[in-house]
Scaffold this motif. Structure first.
Motif, PDB file in Angstrom:
ATOM      1  N   SER A  53     -11.671   6.555  -2.202  1.00 53.34           N
ATOM      2  CA  SER A  53     -10.760   5.271  -2.756  1.00 53.34           C
ATOM      3  C   SER A  53      -9.327   6.043  -1.942  1.00 53.34           C
ATOM      4  O   SER A  53      -9.580   7.871  -1.721  1.00 53.34           O
ATOM      5  N   ARG A  54      -8.317   5.530  -2.490  1.00 50.96           N
ATOM      6  CA  ARG A  54      -7.342   5.920  -2.251  1.00 50.96           C
ATOM      7  C   ARG A  54      -5.800   6.169  -2.956  1.00 50.96           C
ATOM      8  O   ARG A  54      -5.867   5.049  -3.727  1.00 50.96           O
ATOM      9  N   ASP A  55      -4.575   6.630  -3.352  1.00 49.34           N
ATOM     10  CA  ASP A  55      -3.386   7.117  -4.315  1.00 49.34           C
ATOM     11  C   ASP A  55      -2.919   7.114  -3.133  1.00 49.34           C
ATOM     12  O   ASP A  55      -2.502   8.279  -2.746  1.00 49.34           O
ATOM     13  N   ASN A  56      -2.107   5.787  -3.178  1.00 50.53           N
ATOM     14  CA  ASN A  56      -0.939   6.155  -2.006  1.00 50.53           C
ATOM     15  C   ASN A  56       0.041   6.449  -2.543  1.00 50.53           C
ATOM     16  O   ASN A  56       0.656   7.567  -2.177  1.00 50.53           O
ATOM     17  N   LYS A  96       0.431   9.454  -4.648  1.00 51.42           N
ATOM     18  CA  LYS A  96      -0.265  10.653  -4.624  1.00 51.42           C
ATOM     19  C   LYS A  96      -0.301  10.999  -2.894  1.00 51.42           C
ATOM     20  O   LYS A  96      -0.442  12.332  -2.882  1.00 51.42           O
TER      21      LYS A  96
END
Length: 124
Positions: A71-74, A76
């Motif tokens: 998953s990706r937390d843009n 952060k």
């Protein structure tokens, strides 16, 4: 300066979970494809999972499908690899990497920048 830093590795018992993080600096992860790879000494590097920059599509190696989630937390600027139901054969150094072309794959040479790696050990 473009940099990737992995964290979250450690020693876990079989069946346990870990979440690896790949924090980027010097560029925005949202613009590129990100891959997670692992390597055991004496063995070839193995692609584990990758995520497409354009639509967020995710891909998994058969060996981890159903157990790992990328998953990706843009906000952060960080990509994660959630690893559940861990097995001794998951033991390896895990690396994240960036593909400037934006094309996700399990082909290591397609990636342009790599982190330093984080050790994951699954043992009772």
């Amino acid at each position: 300066q473009l940099q990737l830093v992995e964290s979250g590795g450690g020693l876990v018992q079989p069946g346990g979970s870990l979440r690896l993080s790949c924090a980027a600096s010097g560029f925005s992860l949202v613009d590129y494809a990100i891959g997670w790879f692992r390597q055991v000494p004496g063995k070839e590097r193995e692609g584990v999972s990758c995520i497409n920059n354009s639509d967020g599509s995710t891909y998994y190696a058969n060996s981890v499908k159903g157990r790992f989630t990328i998953s990706r937390d843009n906000a952060k600027n960080t990509v994660y690899l959630q690893m559940n139901s861990l097995r001794p054969e998951d033991t390896a150094v895990y690396y994240c990497a960036v593909s400037i072309s934006g094309t996700p794959s399990f082909y290591g040479p397609a990636y342009d920048y790599w982190g330093q790696g984080t050790q994951v050990t699954i043992s009772s």
